[in-house]
Design an enzyme around this catalytic site. Structure first.
Site, short mmCIF file in Angstrom:
data_model
loop_
_atom_site.label_atom_id
_atom_site.label_comp_id
_atom_site.label_asym_id
_atom_site.label_seq_id
_atom_site.Cartn_x
_atom_site.Cartn_y
_atom_site.Cartn_z
N LYS A 21 0.87 -1.18 0.00
CA LYS A 21 0.00 0.00 0.00
C LYS A 21 0.90 1.22 0.00
O LYS A 21 1.22 1.79 1.05
CB LYS A 21 -0.92 -0.01 1.22
CG LYS A 21 -2.19 -0.82 0.97
CD LYS A 21 -3.17 -0.74 2.11
CE LYS A 21 -3.95 0.55 2.14
NZ LYS A 21 -5.08 0.57 1.19
N1 PXG Z 1 -7.90 -2.48 -2.94
C1 PXG Z 1 -7.23 -1.32 -2.88
C2 PXG Z 1 -6.45 -0.87 -4.05
C3 PXG Z 1 -7.25 -0.55 -1.70
O1 PXG Z 1 -6.55 0.58 -1.63
C4 PXG Z 1 -8.74 -2.21 -0.73
C5 PXG Z 1 -8.65 -2.93 -1.92
C6 PXG Z 1 -9.53 -2.78 0.40
O2 PXG Z 1 -8.67 -3.24 1.43
P1 PXG Z 1 -9.08 -3.26 2.96
O3 PXG Z 1 -7.90 -3.81 3.67
O4 PXG Z 1 -9.35 -1.84 3.34
O5 PXG Z 1 -10.27 -4.12 3.09
C7 PXG Z 1 -8.02 -1.01 -0.61
C8 PXG Z 1 -8.04 -0.19 0.64
C9 PXG Z 1 -10.85 5.36 0.38
C10 PXG Z 1 -9.66 4.48 0.48
O6 PXG Z 1 -10.78 6.49 0.90
C11 PXG Z 1 -9.80 3.10 0.48
C12 PXG Z 1 -8.69 2.27 0.55
C13 PXG Z 1 -7.45 2.83 0.58
C14 PXG Z 1 -7.31 4.19 0.58
C15 PXG Z 1 -8.43 5.04 0.55
O7 PXG Z 1 -11.86 4.95 -0.21
N2 PXG Z 1 -8.93 0.91 0.52
#
Ligand code: PXG
Length: 291
Positions: free
Chosen positions: A150
């Site tokens: 990330k």
């Molecule tokens: N794919 C990507 C590319 C992400 O960045 C997820 C899947 C979901 O992962 P988690 O661990 O959260 O279940 C993410 C993470 C937003 C935002 O404001 C969302 C993410 C990251 C940064 C910002 O919508 N999701």
């Protein structure tokens, strides 16, 4: 609002970092997005582990321990009097010079923790389901940069997000360079077909989301349905019985229309609704207490 910056709680106005920080110059850094529900931080250990793995993968050494990061997060939440929150944890390479060389970052990595109120999709979307389109922007290949890192460079996802905005919807499905479904810009994707759950493997270019993993567990243990990590095509998506997205920000949200095609009969499916319910109770009953 108080923000944690390199060991201190400072006001929003004073939360500033150097223009020579490689996080700013090169997107050289990592982050996590975490949620707290009703005074508990959901899957905190998993998020800390993923932050440390992201850092490890880019050879960035986080200068404090996980325990100290946990304490700093709790301190930040308490200082802002937040019980339900969106927590953004950022570690950058730190201050260096105008070159890529990370060895020139002689100051320690910058650590930032922001805790804010959460902004949800409109609640009616959770009941009626949302519409998405397929992006023409392909996901960065997993062999070029692992989707599990990330990193502070989210341009690939932002380019796809712009396509959603252009289409007047809130999300887009991203395909990988081979044309298989990877994920959305900030969410993982699941479909239901003949009573089983399918989601792309991380090798398709998907981040191994923490919400994704929680939903896989709930599907197996609470809904008693089979879960498969499979290569999925956009045809599989169009012809699915049910479709939904998962992510820390979005939680579990039904999708009822893709590229103008209704998914099944265009209403959220039974299994989706069951998993939304199970996920809600999991978030309310588990997590690290803010104290
Ligand atoms: N794919 C990507 C590319 C992400 O960045 C997820 C899947 C979901 O992962 P988690 O661990 O959260 O279940 C993410 C993470 C937003 C935002 O404001 C969302 C993410 C990251 C940064 C910002 O919508 N999701």
């Amino acid at each position: 609002m108080k923000i944690y910056l390199n060991g201190k709680l400072v006001s929003k106005e004073d939360a500033k970092i150097s223009v020579f920080d490689h996080g700013v110059l090169y997107g050289d850094g990592v982050f996590e997005g975490i949620r707290a529900y009703n005074g508990r931080i959901f899957r905190f250990k998993e998020h800390l582990d993923r932050l440390w793995y992201s850092a490890k993968a880019i050879n960035l050494s986080i200068p404090i321990s996980k325990k100290d990061m946990e304490k700093a997060t709790i301190k930040t939440l308490l200082a802002n009097n937040l019980k339900d929150a969106y927590i953004r944890m950022i570690v950058t390479r730190g201050v260096g010079d105008l070159g890529l060389d990370p060895r020139k970052c002689t100051e320690p990595p910058s650590i930032i923790i922001i805790a804010d109120n959460i902004s949800l999709y409109p609640s009616e979307l959770y009941e009626k389901g949302m519409e998405v389109v397929t992006a023409s922007t392909r996901r960065v290949r997993h062999d070029c940069l692992s989707p599990n890192v990330k990193s502070l460079n989210y341009l690939n996802n932002i380019m796809a997000k712009m396509e959603a905005i252009r289409a007047g919807v809130m999300e887009t499905i991203m395909l990988n360079s081979e044309g298989y479904v990877a994920e959305c810009t900030g969410d993982n994707i699941f479909l239901v077909k003949n009573g089983a759950l399918y989601t792309p493997p991380a090798s398709s270019g998907a981040l191994e989301g923490i919400t994704r993993n929680a939903v896989i567990e709930l599907a197996k243990n609470r809904a008693k349905i089979a879960v498969y990590e499979r290569l999925l095509t956009i045809y599989d998506v169009y012809t699915a019985d049910e479709l939904f997205l998962t992510g820390t920000a979005a939680e579990v949200i039904p999708v009822v229309k893709v590229d103008m095609r209704e998914i099944a009969d265009g209403v959220p499916g039974k299994i989706t609704l069951k998993l939304i319910k199970e996920f809600k109770s999991l978030t309310r009953l588990t997590g690290v207490p803010i104290k």
